[in-house]
Enzyme design. Sequence first.
Site, PDB file in Angstrom:
ATOM      1  N   SER A   1       0.858  -1.182   0.000  1.00  0.00           N
ATOM      2  CA  SER A   1       0.000   0.000   0.000  1.00  0.00           C
ATOM      3  C   SER A   1       0.894   1.232   0.000  1.00  0.00           C
ATOM      4  O   SER A   1       2.056   1.165   0.401  1.00  0.00           O
ATOM      5  CB  SER A   1      -0.891   0.029   1.246  1.00  0.00           C
ATOM      6  OG  SER A   1      -1.568   1.259   1.376  1.00  0.00           O
TER       7      SER A   1
ATOM      8  N   TYR B   1      -3.617  -0.393  10.042  1.00  0.00           N
ATOM      9  CA  TYR B   1      -3.332  -0.678   8.635  1.00  0.00           C
ATOM     10  C   TYR B   1      -1.883  -0.358   8.291  1.00  0.00           C
ATOM     11  O   TYR B   1      -1.182  -1.162   7.663  1.00  0.00           O
ATOM     12  CB  TYR B   1      -4.284   0.147   7.772  1.00  0.00           C
ATOM     13  CG  TYR B   1      -4.212  -0.131   6.291  1.00  0.00           C
ATOM     14  CD1 TYR B   1      -4.813  -1.269   5.759  1.00  0.00           C
ATOM     15  CD2 TYR B   1      -3.588   0.758   5.418  1.00  0.00           C
ATOM     16  CE1 TYR B   1      -4.774  -1.515   4.389  1.00  0.00           C
ATOM     17  CE2 TYR B   1      -3.551   0.517   4.061  1.00  0.00           C
ATOM     18  CZ  TYR B   1      -4.146  -0.623   3.551  1.00  0.00           C
ATOM     19  OH  TYR B   1      -4.107  -0.864   2.197  1.00  0.00           O
TER      20      TYR B   1
END
Length: 242
Positions: free
Chosen positions: A136, A149
Amino acid sequence: MSTILITGASSGIGRACAEAFLDGGWHVGLLARREDALQEVAAGRDTAHVLPADVTDAVQVDAAFESFIGRVGRLDVLFNNAGMFGPAAPIDEVSLDDWEQVLRVNLHGMFLCARAAFGAMRQQEPLGGRIINNGSISAHVPRDGSVCYTVTKHAITGLTRTLSLDGRPFDIACGQIDIGNARTDLLGGLVDRARAAGEPEPPTMDVAEAVKSVRLMADMPLNANVQFMTVMATKMPYIGRG
């Protein structure tokens, strides 16, 4: 015919990639918890293989990989994609249950799937294969309120580097794709929060651009590798943050 197993194949980037690889003539293992959603992806496609499993359960993961390889003969590529965002909050407002859930899916789950793929690839004939980890933008720079996250995605970079090193003797290539703001259901939550707060909506890109990038990585011969790729909406505040 080439083979790929995709985790998180029931929705979002995973589903978009699964459909593209099926259209390209690959045998595709579709792994996610929701069998009904996987059946929708597989409908009418002879090369789609539905593999309902929870990526956080080692027994289910190993069984799914064994089932897929048993059907198609070998595993050429794993797209290690399943993940979740978790709570959007500062660390002192994150419950331990939420933290542990994100850790189980984003890190433990990706470890288990990489472990199963690596074990198969080092034993099959001919030797080798490719693992593509979905990182990501948050593997580099965080959004605010994304501690769960962001921590897990930083860890995936370490997983990618280690698999790349440990895979060399076995012709196992490993790379990481860091995707920013591809339009999926996951991104929809961020857009909704921006609207609710009266803030500008974040820049986005078509998920098809992320799919093209995964295909590029997957199609390479094993003597070539994209180690890290960042593909993102052009106007994201990534370059120039801070």
